[in-house]
Design an enzyme around this catalytic site. Structure first.
Site, PDB file in Angstrom:
ATOM      1  N   ARG A  98       1.967   9.438   1.383  1.00 50.22           N
ATOM      2  CA  ARG A  98       2.449  10.334   0.523  1.00 50.22           C
ATOM      3  C   ARG A  98       1.553  11.856   1.257  1.00 50.22           C
ATOM      4  NH1 ARG A  98       3.757  12.469  -4.352  1.00 50.22           N
ATOM      5  NH2 ARG A  98       2.856  15.173  -4.181  1.00 50.22           N
ATOM      6  N   ASP A 122      -1.062   5.862  -4.029  1.00 54.23           N
ATOM      7  CA  ASP A 122      -1.614   4.851  -4.776  1.00 54.23           C
ATOM      8  C   ASP A 122      -0.431   4.685  -6.401  1.00 54.23           C
ATOM      9  OD1 ASP A 122      -3.908   5.365  -4.621  1.00 54.23           O
ATOM     10  OD2 ASP A 122      -4.063   7.247  -5.169  1.00 54.23           O
ATOM     11  N   ASP A 322      -9.561  13.100  -9.848  1.00 52.92           N
ATOM     12  CA  ASP A 322      -9.984  12.057  -8.538  1.00 52.92           C
ATOM     13  C   ASP A 322     -11.461  11.018  -9.200  1.00 52.92           C
ATOM     14  OD1 ASP A 322      -7.583  12.404  -7.140  1.00 52.92           O
ATOM     15  OD2 ASP A 322      -8.965  13.213  -5.995  1.00 52.92           O
TER      16      ASP A 322
END
Length: 437
Positions: A98, A122, A322
């Site tokens: 990404r 992810d 996160d």
């Protein structure tokens, strides 16, 4: 092929640990080397899969790469092969990462064209590219979406990108960074409102200014960028990874360990220590180090009116998404209850089924919310076999395994290696019983 961790939990850890360089900063900073033909030296680079793959991509495109050490790298983008972007090899490799989307802004600004692959990385829910593409459009770029290759092809107008005013639909960190990197070489002035202002973004702006860019408002959500004709080389040192620092705070609490996190750049952690403090975790600041003493127990605080604590993610300076996975797993062994509200990604809490199998009491309310009933260590977690779905959930499960009774096996650890360097070796140095199998 090495693809699993075998962990025997229950050990109390002790010692010092140095956080790696910030992964999320690295993907932006390293992409920015494409903006100049001059030499750029970057230090404190994390030696992790995602970052190493991006460095490989830059080399494939023709950037000269000299890996002085695992943490220091010299880049020089004075002979970029822009035609390589259209090759199947580039499309395949960039689609795996990404972070490769961060190359689009610099390429578009300096060379007039770029490609954005369908996002990889992810499996934590939809990760839109709208902010990136709409921002490039506002600067005058045109784009075509290739449904066959799942690619956006972007081109600058004749005469280059043009500065403008834009109000972002969301304060996307990567979206803001990409637009900033495109705007620094655009004609005229670009104003970005509702810009992200995370430390990573501040670091990028400081680096670009040291290269000759003219960016005002760094650290705020209103950036003003006066375009320049060219940029020069520079030297840049990356911040320590705030997500890793939060992970180590949670690890210390879960395993009842005494750990000192060295050189934590505390002033750049924002609200992170305070949120872990709401779980009852004690911390001491010693210069720029964080010392977490061994605690037999920790108790979740309630709100002042007595209602159950809610911890949710917000754009900076709010709490980073996160670390919600880490907070959730740490809460399982606290005393008290907490509602975890993950607003940004609709699949990031689905790893809680593994924690429930380990004996945690968690109610998954919906894709965005989970209620954790802390067991106060009265019922320790038990080791199981499980798989890591993404970077942050993987480390959360690793922390759970290190605190659990018995043996745990964690598969798909490639996900963990994408974000945490030598994590097994560094944990063994603290006394953890962990090995790759």
């Amino acid at each position: 092929m090495i693809n699993a961790f075998e962990v025997r939990g229950g050990n109390r850890l002790k010692g010092e640990i140095i956080p790696q360089g910030a992964k999320n900063e690295a993907l932006q900073i390293i992409s920015a080397v494409l903006l100049t033909p001059g030499k750029v030296t970057i230090s404190n680079i994390p030696d992790i899969v995602d970052v190493n793959l991006l460095i490989e991509l830059l080399a494939d495109v023709g950037v000269k790469v000299n890996r002085v050490s695992r943490a220091v790298c010299e880049f020089q983008a004075d002979a970029v092969n822009i035609d390589y972007l259209e090759s199947p090899e580039f499309k395949k490799k960039s689609g795996r990462l990404r972070g490769s989307v961060m190359m689009a802004g610099p390429l578009l600004a300096r060379f007039g064209k770029a490609y954005i692959p369908k996002p990889g990385g992810d499996k934590i829910g939809r990760r839109r590219l709208d902010t990136h593409v709409i921002g490039f459009e506002r600067l005058g770029a045109s784009f075509v979406y290739d449904t066959g290759d799942n690619y956006f092809r972007l081109e600058s107008p004749k005469g280059g990108l043009k500065g403008t005013y834009m109000l972002l639909d969301e304060p996307s960190v990567t979206g803001t960074a990409n637009i900033v990197m495109a705007a620094v070489l655009a004609n005229g002035t670009t104003t970005i409102y509702n810009a992200a202002c995370e430390p990573y973004l501040q670091q990028l702006c400081k680096m670009l200014n040291s290269m000759g860019a003219k960016i005002k408002g760094v650290g705020s959500n209103l950036l003003e960028i006066e375009g320049v004709s060219s940029l020069t080389g520079c030297e840049h040192a990356m911040l320590p990874d705030m997500i890793e620092i939060g992970s180590f705070i949670g690890l210390a609490a879960m395993t009842q360990s005494e750990i000192t996190i060295k050189n934590a750049s505390i002033k750049n952690l924002g609200i992170i220590p305070e949120k872990f403090g709401l779980l009852g975790i004690k911390m001491e600041y010693r210069g720029d180090d964080i010392h977490i003493p061994a605690q037999d127990s920790y108790e979740i605080q309630n709100f002042l009116d007595g209602s159950i604590l809610t911890i949710s993610d917000h754009p900076w300076p709010g709490f980073t998404p996160d670390l919600l996975s880490i907070v959730l797993v740490v809460a399982t062994q606290a005393r008290g209850s907490v509602l975890i509200h993950q607003k940004m990604f609709e699949s990031r809490l689905f790893f809680v089924d593994k924690l429930i199998d380990m004996g945690a009491q968690i109610i998954l309310c919906d894709p965005h919310r989970a209620t954790v009933i802390g067991l106060g260590r009265h019922h320790p977690l038990r080791g199981i076999t499980m798989s890591s779905p993404d970077i942050r959930a993987g480390v959360s499960l690793l922390i759970a395994a290190l605190s659990a009774e018995g043996k745990s096996t964690i598969h798909n650890i490639d996900q963990i290696d994408r974000g945490y360097q030598y994590i097994d070796e560094r944990l063994r140095n603290l006394g953890a019983d962990i090995k790759r199998v």
